[in-house]
Design a protein around this motif. Sequence first.
Motif, PDB file in Angstrom:
ATOM      1  N   ASP A 256       1.049  -1.442   0.118  1.00  0.00           N
ATOM      2  CA  ASP A 256      -0.001   0.469   0.568  1.00  0.00           C
ATOM      3  C   ASP A 256       0.672   1.165   0.050  1.00  0.00           C
ATOM      4  O   ASP A 256      -0.009   1.842  -0.464  1.00  0.00           O
ATOM      5  CB  ASP A 256      -1.090   0.084   1.449  1.00  0.00           C
ATOM      6  N   ALA A 257       1.720   0.900   1.360  1.00  0.00           N
ATOM      7  CA  ALA A 257       2.787   2.349   0.965  1.00  0.00           C
ATOM      8  C   ALA A 257       3.594   2.525  -0.992  1.00  0.00           C
ATOM      9  O   ALA A 257       3.637   3.789  -1.178  1.00  0.00           O
ATOM     10  CB  ALA A 257       3.714   2.325   2.122  1.00  0.00           C
ATOM     11  N   PHE A 258       4.026   1.163  -0.942  1.00  0.00           N
ATOM     12  CA  PHE A 258       4.342   1.294  -2.540  1.00  0.00           C
ATOM     13  C   PHE A 258       3.573   2.156  -3.327  1.00  0.00           C
ATOM     14  O   PHE A 258       4.168   3.294  -4.275  1.00  0.00           O
ATOM     15  CB  PHE A 258       4.879   0.095  -3.096  1.00  0.00           C
ATOM     16  N   ARG A 259       1.939   2.028  -3.657  1.00  0.00           N
ATOM     17  CA  ARG A 259       1.013   2.462  -4.211  1.00  0.00           C
ATOM     18  C   ARG A 259       1.076   3.910  -4.264  1.00  0.00           C
ATOM     19  O   ARG A 259       0.862   4.632  -4.501  1.00  0.00           O
ATOM     20  CB  ARG A 259      -0.240   2.129  -3.719  1.00  0.00           C
ATOM     21  N   ALA A 260       0.834   4.287  -2.476  1.00  0.00           N
ATOM     22  CA  ALA A 260       1.140   5.576  -1.999  1.00  0.00           C
ATOM     23  C   ALA A 260       1.794   6.478  -2.661  1.00  0.00           C
ATOM     24  O   ALA A 260       1.958   7.818  -2.999  1.00  0.00           O
ATOM     25  CB  ALA A 260       0.740   5.603  -0.510  1.00  0.00           C
ATOM     26  N   GLY A 261       3.238   6.126  -2.580  1.00  0.00           N
ATOM     27  CA  GLY A 261       4.549   6.843  -3.632  1.00  0.00           C
ATOM     28  C   GLY A 261       4.371   6.809  -4.509  1.00  0.00           C
ATOM     29  O   GLY A 261       4.711   8.045  -5.454  1.00  0.00           O
ATOM     30  N   PHE A 262       3.788   6.436  -5.456  1.00  0.00           N
ATOM     31  CA  PHE A 262       3.840   5.725  -6.789  1.00  0.00           C
ATOM     32  C   PHE A 262       2.825   6.713  -6.875  1.00  0.00           C
ATOM     33  O   PHE A 262       2.776   7.699  -8.135  1.00  0.00           O
ATOM     34  CB  PHE A 262       4.003   4.211  -7.549  1.00  0.00           C
ATOM     35  N   LEU A 263       1.297   6.827  -6.589  1.00  0.00           N
ATOM     36  CA  LEU A 263       0.602   7.884  -6.935  1.00  0.00           C
ATOM     37  C   LEU A 263       1.038   9.314  -6.754  1.00  0.00           C
ATOM     38  O   LEU A 263       0.411  10.420  -7.563  1.00  0.00           O
ATOM     39  CB  LEU A 263      -1.085   7.432  -6.564  1.00  0.00           C
ATOM     40  N   SER A 264       2.121   9.506  -5.418  1.00  0.00           N
ATOM     41  CA  SER A 264       2.044  10.464  -5.132  1.00  0.00           C
ATOM     42  C   SER A 264       2.889  11.830  -6.599  1.00  0.00           C
ATOM     43  O   SER A 264       2.702  12.558  -7.584  1.00  0.00           O
ATOM     44  CB  SER A 264       3.162  10.666  -4.321  1.00  0.00           C
ATOM     45  N   GLY A 265       3.870  10.784  -6.689  1.00  0.00           N
ATOM     46  CA  GLY A 265       4.973  11.387  -8.274  1.00  0.00           C
ATOM     47  C   GLY A 265       3.658  11.334  -9.345  1.00  0.00           C
ATOM     48  O   GLY A 265       3.875  12.199 -10.365  1.00  0.00           O
ATOM     49  N   LEU A 266       2.901  10.241  -9.333  1.00  0.00           N
ATOM     50  CA  LEU A 266       1.799  10.696 -10.654  1.00  0.00           C
ATOM     51  C   LEU A 266       1.451  11.437 -10.391  1.00  0.00           C
ATOM     52  O   LEU A 266       0.882  12.575 -11.403  1.00  0.00           O
ATOM     53  CB  LEU A 266       0.764   9.483 -10.711  1.00  0.00           C
TER      54      LEU A 266
END
Length: 325
Positions: A256-266
């Motif tokens: 979930d944290a990986f997705r959070a960081g990825f979406l923040s970058g997006l």
Amino acid sequence: MKIAITGSIATDHLMTFRGRFAESLVVEQLDKISLSFLAEDLEIRRGGVAANISFGMANLGLRPVLVGAVGEDFADYRSWLERHGVDCESIHVSETKHTARFVCTNDDDQAQIATFYAGAMGEAREIELAPIATRVGGLDHVLIGANDPEAMRRHTAECRSRKIPFIADPSQQLAFANGAFIRDLIEGADWLFTNEYEAHLTEQKTGWSGEEILQKVGTRVVTKGKDGAVLLRQGQDPIEVPALTVTAVEATGVGDAFRAGFLSGLAWGLEPQLCAEVGSTLAAYVIETVGPQEYHFTADHFLTRLEDTYGAVAATAVRPFLIPS
């Protein structure tokens, strides 16, 4: 960029039994089983995939819109998320059911006896995305995470009909879903997130090859634990992103944290590889902490870890978006 995160919101009640469950089981009497174990400790952790992802994004300075269903017992949890910057105005509150709950006891062999109570999560299917988009001035992306199956289906269909770009993240529901359901969830997604096992399960259950899935979605993002992540796009070479070196403590919520960081970058407009590098950096904080929402960091420390693994160019690109320490 406005991103709505749909999915489960839950609390985890985790207990430890100092002994072995196996020593209390009588094989000949399993049809009459009636057992009670004295737990030595209890940890109550905030969780649920949508809440975990939203918490991570908020810690990176964004204001994600959390979409899910909870019970009236959600007040303290809501306060926690709002204090950290999560938009909780579009959460549905059940009048009759409690917030979803995972109750688990581990023994000294790490065997588990657990029960998941879906509770209010079943009412997530009643949530419509259009009023949410109107309230926040439009949605640029909707992540559709593990949730009540009918809610996942409804949110996906609404994104298609309203032409809202969506991100498919079926995760835990893949184990229970059939091929038709999975095909319906992922076709047309801009991004498809899975871990390595889930990637194989998706291909097996849908009957689509990896290449066929790439014809159905924009980009596949496959996380591989300590081996990092890979980005797969049709007609392009895979992009491998290594993981940070960490001292692992507990893995719950790392994806979930990986997705959070990825979406923040997006949301910041970064290139996909850098999005994955931000996601891997945030994930490192979770695996080094007990609980999916118990970590904290400063902007300076985050940028230092990012630069140490991925280089000065990555840190320079991310620096303008982080709240100064």
